[in-house]
Write a protein that holds these residues in place. Sequence first.
Motif, PDB file in Angstrom:
ATOM      1  N   ASP A 136       6.921  -6.095   2.432  1.00 49.00           N
ATOM      2  CA  ASP A 136       7.393  -7.298   1.738  1.00 49.00           C
ATOM      3  C   ASP A 136       6.562  -7.565   0.486  1.00 49.00           C
ATOM      4  O   ASP A 136       7.091  -8.010  -0.548  1.00 49.00           O
ATOM      5  N   ALA A 137       5.248  -7.331   0.570  1.00 52.14           N
ATOM      6  CA  ALA A 137       4.386  -7.563  -0.590  1.00 52.14           C
ATOM      7  C   ALA A 137       4.759  -6.630  -1.744  1.00 52.14           C
ATOM      8  O   ALA A 137       4.718  -7.018  -2.921  1.00 52.14           O
ATOM      9  N   VAL A 138       5.110  -5.389  -1.412  1.00 49.93           N
ATOM     10  CA  VAL A 138       5.550  -4.463  -2.458  1.00 49.93           C
ATOM     11  C   VAL A 138       6.831  -4.979  -3.113  1.00 49.93           C
ATOM     12  O   VAL A 138       7.008  -4.925  -4.338  1.00 49.93           O
ATOM     13  N   ARG A 139       7.739  -5.529  -2.299  1.00 50.30           N
ATOM     14  CA  ARG A 139       8.990  -6.076  -2.837  1.00 50.30           C
ATOM     15  C   ARG A 139       8.740  -7.237  -3.790  1.00 50.30           C
ATOM     16  O   ARG A 139       9.266  -7.279  -4.897  1.00 50.30           O
ATOM     17  N   TRP A 140       7.905  -8.211  -3.337  1.00 49.54           N
ATOM     18  CA  TRP A 140       7.741  -9.388  -4.205  1.00 49.54           C
ATOM     19  C   TRP A 140       6.902  -9.086  -5.448  1.00 49.54           C
ATOM     20  O   TRP A 140       7.071  -9.711  -6.481  1.00 49.54           O
ATOM     21  N   ASN A 141       5.969  -8.144  -5.342  1.00 46.96           N
ATOM     22  CA  ASN A 141       5.186  -7.795  -6.533  1.00 46.96           C
ATOM     23  C   ASN A 141       6.034  -7.065  -7.578  1.00 46.96           C
ATOM     24  O   ASN A 141       5.756  -7.114  -8.784  1.00 46.96           O
ATOM     25  N   ALA A 142       7.072  -6.372  -7.114  1.00 44.25           N
ATOM     26  CA  ALA A 142       7.977  -5.733  -8.066  1.00 44.25           C
ATOM     27  C   ALA A 142       8.802  -6.769  -8.832  1.00 44.25           C
ATOM     28  O   ALA A 142       9.295  -6.514  -9.931  1.00 44.25           O
ATOM     29  N   ARG A 143       8.900  -7.966  -8.254  1.00 41.33           N
ATOM     30  CA  ARG A 143       9.700  -9.022  -8.877  1.00 41.33           C
ATOM     31  C   ARG A 143       8.846 -10.090  -9.519  1.00 41.33           C
ATOM     32  O   ARG A 143       9.318 -10.850 -10.365  1.00 41.33           O
ATOM     33  N   ALA A 144       7.551 -10.173  -9.128  1.00 38.37           N
ATOM     34  CA  ALA A 144       6.698 -11.263  -9.608  1.00 38.37           C
ATOM     35  C   ALA A 144       6.455 -11.138 -11.101  1.00 38.37           C
ATOM     36  O   ALA A 144       6.200 -10.038 -11.609  1.00 38.37           O
ATOM     37  N   PRO A 145       6.514 -12.279 -11.836  1.00 38.81           N
ATOM     38  CA  PRO A 145       6.250 -12.236 -13.292  1.00 38.81           C
ATOM     39  C   PRO A 145       4.759 -12.095 -13.571  1.00 38.81           C
ATOM     40  O   PRO A 145       3.917 -12.397 -12.728  1.00 38.81           O
ATOM     41  N   GLY A 146       4.385 -11.667 -14.747  1.00 36.81           N
ATOM     42  CA  GLY A 146       2.979 -11.572 -15.139  1.00 36.81           C
ATOM     43  C   GLY A 146       2.341 -10.284 -14.688  1.00 36.81           C
ATOM     44  O   GLY A 146       2.938  -9.442 -14.010  1.00 36.81           O
ATOM     45  N   ASP A 147       1.084 -10.128 -15.064  1.00 38.56           N
ATOM     46  CA  ASP A 147       0.335  -8.917 -14.746  1.00 38.56           C
ATOM     47  C   ASP A 147      -0.504  -9.044 -13.481  1.00 38.56           C
ATOM     48  O   ASP A 147      -1.121  -8.070 -13.066  1.00 38.56           O
ATOM     49  N   GLN A 148      -0.590 -10.253 -12.916  1.00 42.41           N
ATOM     50  CA  GLN A 148      -1.441 -10.469 -11.746  1.00 42.41           C
ATOM     51  C   GLN A 148      -0.596 -10.368 -10.473  1.00 42.41           C
ATOM     52  O   GLN A 148       0.175 -11.264 -10.158  1.00 42.41           O
ATOM     53  N   PRO A 149      -0.685  -9.258  -9.709  1.00 41.95           N
ATOM     54  CA  PRO A 149       0.105  -9.135  -8.474  1.00 41.95           C
ATOM     55  C   PRO A 149      -0.393 -10.114  -7.405  1.00 41.95           C
ATOM     56  O   PRO A 149      -1.557 -10.503  -7.392  1.00 41.95           O
ATOM     57  N   SER A 204       3.520   2.263   2.675  1.00 47.38           N
ATOM     58  CA  SER A 204       4.204   1.209   1.916  1.00 47.38           C
ATOM     59  C   SER A 204       4.001   1.325   0.407  1.00 47.38           C
ATOM     60  O   SER A 204       4.811   0.828  -0.381  1.00 47.38           O
ATOM     61  N   GLY A 205       2.910   1.926  -0.012  1.00 47.03           N
ATOM     62  CA  GLY A 205       2.604   2.012  -1.433  1.00 47.03           C
ATOM     63  C   GLY A 205       1.909   0.786  -1.990  1.00 47.03           C
ATOM     64  O   GLY A 205       1.741   0.658  -3.209  1.00 47.03           O
ATOM     65  N   LEU A 206       1.475  -0.118  -1.140  1.00 51.46           N
ATOM     66  CA  LEU A 206       0.787  -1.324  -1.589  1.00 51.46           C
ATOM     67  C   LEU A 206      -0.657  -0.983  -1.964  1.00 51.46           C
ATOM     68  O   LEU A 206      -1.330  -0.206  -1.285  1.00 51.46           O
ATOM     69  N   SER A 207      -1.132  -1.588  -3.060  1.00 52.82           N
ATOM     70  CA  SER A 207      -2.516  -1.381  -3.476  1.00 52.82           C
ATOM     71  C   SER A 207      -3.454  -2.054  -2.483  1.00 52.82           C
ATOM     72  O   SER A 207      -3.192  -3.173  -2.032  1.00 52.82           O
ATOM     73  N   PRO A 208      -4.575  -1.402  -2.106  1.00 55.82           N
ATOM     74  CA  PRO A 208      -5.506  -2.036  -1.167  1.00 55.82           C
ATOM     75  C   PRO A 208      -6.001  -3.389  -1.653  1.00 55.82           C
ATOM     76  O   PRO A 208      -6.306  -4.263  -0.829  1.00 55.82           O
ATOM     77  N   LYS A 209      -6.061  -3.610  -2.957  1.00 57.36           N
ATOM     78  CA  LYS A 209      -6.570  -4.885  -3.472  1.00 57.36           C
ATOM     79  C   LYS A 209      -5.622  -6.040  -3.157  1.00 57.36           C
ATOM     80  O   LYS A 209      -6.023  -7.201  -3.186  1.00 57.36           O
ATOM     81  N   GLN A 210      -4.346  -5.730  -2.898  1.00 60.90           N
ATOM     82  CA  GLN A 210      -3.378  -6.786  -2.590  1.00 60.90           C
ATOM     83  C   GLN A 210      -3.252  -7.061  -1.088  1.00 60.90           C
ATOM     84  O   GLN A 210      -2.390  -7.806  -0.673  1.00 60.90           O
TER      85      GLN A 210
END
Length: 710
Positions: free
Chosen positions: A534-547, A575-581
């Motif tokens: 889900d985090a990968v999905r919303w970060n693909a849609r979230a505006p700005g550079d800060q995931p 999932s492909g999510l960055s560990p920082k997220q």
Amino acid sequence: MTVWHGLQARFVMLMGLVMVLVLSVLAVLWHRQERMQTQVETTSRVAMQEMANDTLRRNAEGVVGELALAMANPLYYFDLDAIGRLGQTTLRQPGTRYVKVFDAQGRVVHDGSEDIPEYGQMMDDPMAYEAIGARGVHTQMSGDTMDVSAPITIGSQRIGGVRAGYDLNVVRQHQERASAGLRNQLQALGQQHLLWIGLLGAVLAALGVTMAWLIQRSLVRPIRQLADAARAIEAGHFDTPMPADGRRDEIGDLMHAFSRMGASVARHDREIRRMAYTDALTGLHNRLAFREALDQRLLTLHGAGRQLALLFADIDDFKRVNDTLGHEAGDDVLVQFANRIQDLVQRLGGDAALLARFGGDEFVILVESGAAYGDEIRSAATRLADALVEELGQPITVEGRQVFLGTSVGITLFPEDASGATALMKNGDIAMYQAKVAGKNCYRFYSRAMDQAVERRVHLEQELRGAWERGELSLAYQPVFRLADGAMIGAEALLRWRHPKHGLVAPSVFIEVAEESGLIEALGPQVLRAACRDAVRWNARAPGDQPLFVSVNVSPRQLRSGDLPRVVAATLAESGLSPKQLHLELTETAVIGDEIHAGNLLSRLRETGVKVWLDDFGTGFSGLSHLRRVPVDGVKIDRSFIADILRDPDDLALTTAIIAMAHSLGIIVVAEGVEKEGQYALLRERGCDLAQGYWIGHPVAIDEFMSLLG
């Protein structure tokens, strides 16, 4: 001369007649001796065969019956290591061909080997059908194999069974050797007696009668005595005295051999009974011995106006010792606990008290009312339970380290709660379980209301199994905001259960059930994978550079397993999510028991870039001291402090201190449970970094959360 010749003829004739008579008698006696020798050999062979087969069968049934009892808890929890150890112990016994543990459908769970080649296979040998359907210990034979099986049950529920095969050839070989030895000895004796009878017959025909008497006295009677002794041993009287008259011939050797065999069988029987009735680790009574003693006590107490109490003591969080320090350390802990309990029982339990270990980390104490007590059994049980909780709550030193465990005690009374042994033991288990539910390290008396509570909890656990696959479980996301500028920077993943009949089930109810039953170990990775996707999905849609990050709660069981870093790495890669997220949240109490293990685990996680937060901070035993010993990136101040910061100066001061201390260590502070504007403003004033709560954002489903992103 004529007269002389006549007398001589008569004498010769008489001697001839005497000799013919003597030879006839000797011939009859010899024929009789041969028949008796054959009869003795046949009788001895049959007696030895019956005794050996019956002894093997009863010993095998005792071993398999005890093995079925010992296998109950490991099979219920699917502990293959424990099942394998028990199977290998039995498999190492002489003459044992195989040991198979199977489930209720007849599929092999373990065969005592290292790689379990038959695992999961349905047993289809000719004796499998009866073994699977057996309701008790069941013996069957096929060719040269004796198959003994017994069901494995939990309470009245049959969860599987165990089989053991024994090689009858071993018994037959011993029997043939013994028969051959007996036959050779009897043949030697026959030859000696034939020579003796012949020599005596040449001297005087009358000695034939004496010889017959001697044969009867020196041969037949001892053999018959030995046959009687063999039948007594066959009937189970292993201590039957053997006939002994000080003879040193072959019959004497045979008597001594029978005597040694009887003593050996008796010694093995005592050893088997000791093994069957004693816990191998602690030396205490085991479940079987305790149950027999309880049945006997209840028979004597019925109608006598006396009372009895059973105390079920279970070590809290014992699995953590095995998981973190190893099973040898776990055995050391069990022995220390057993010694402490035994000391308390000797001091407070009275002369009639009985202590047993039921296996694993469960101990049971029987306490009787009588002259040893000045009050009723409830008061005596309370005193002993208080002492158990206090004494077993003291730290235990294992491998140079102090371990804090504690114990939960359930108490049931006779005749107040039940009049039978089965019901009493069931009630004691229920009361002990309620002590666990009440927070552990305490005791509870059984009450009839507990039955309903246990039934509800068991039903809830059964329905929770498979709830994720049925689509009843889902994730809601509560936004997390930065106080400095009010920006949403992430969300916490919260598990929700919408029951098809009862609607939404409170997380405080089903999460606790999942934690105690071990279901959380399966649910945890599923929640982690879904949150990362889900985090990968919303970060693909979230505006700005800060995931935006997602924070996921980790249970104490997941932390103790030591497998968390591997699961997290696999989930991130999938999932492909960055560990920082990804932020992982652990409760403060999850790291208190073993900070060294937790610290090492969290350090490995942080090295990958994953953030670690300490949830419910301030509610543990050590509070701020953990920040110096456990590597974390953030702390979440418990909502109980946030709720009263507007009106309670102490909570405000403590919250301010936590913020200052965390910032001095470079740790982010998150406030949870922000439900008022004043709380939000005050926290921002005091320098709190992040916040979440109903005032700024409710938990919502993934689709609604993504709509918040614009």
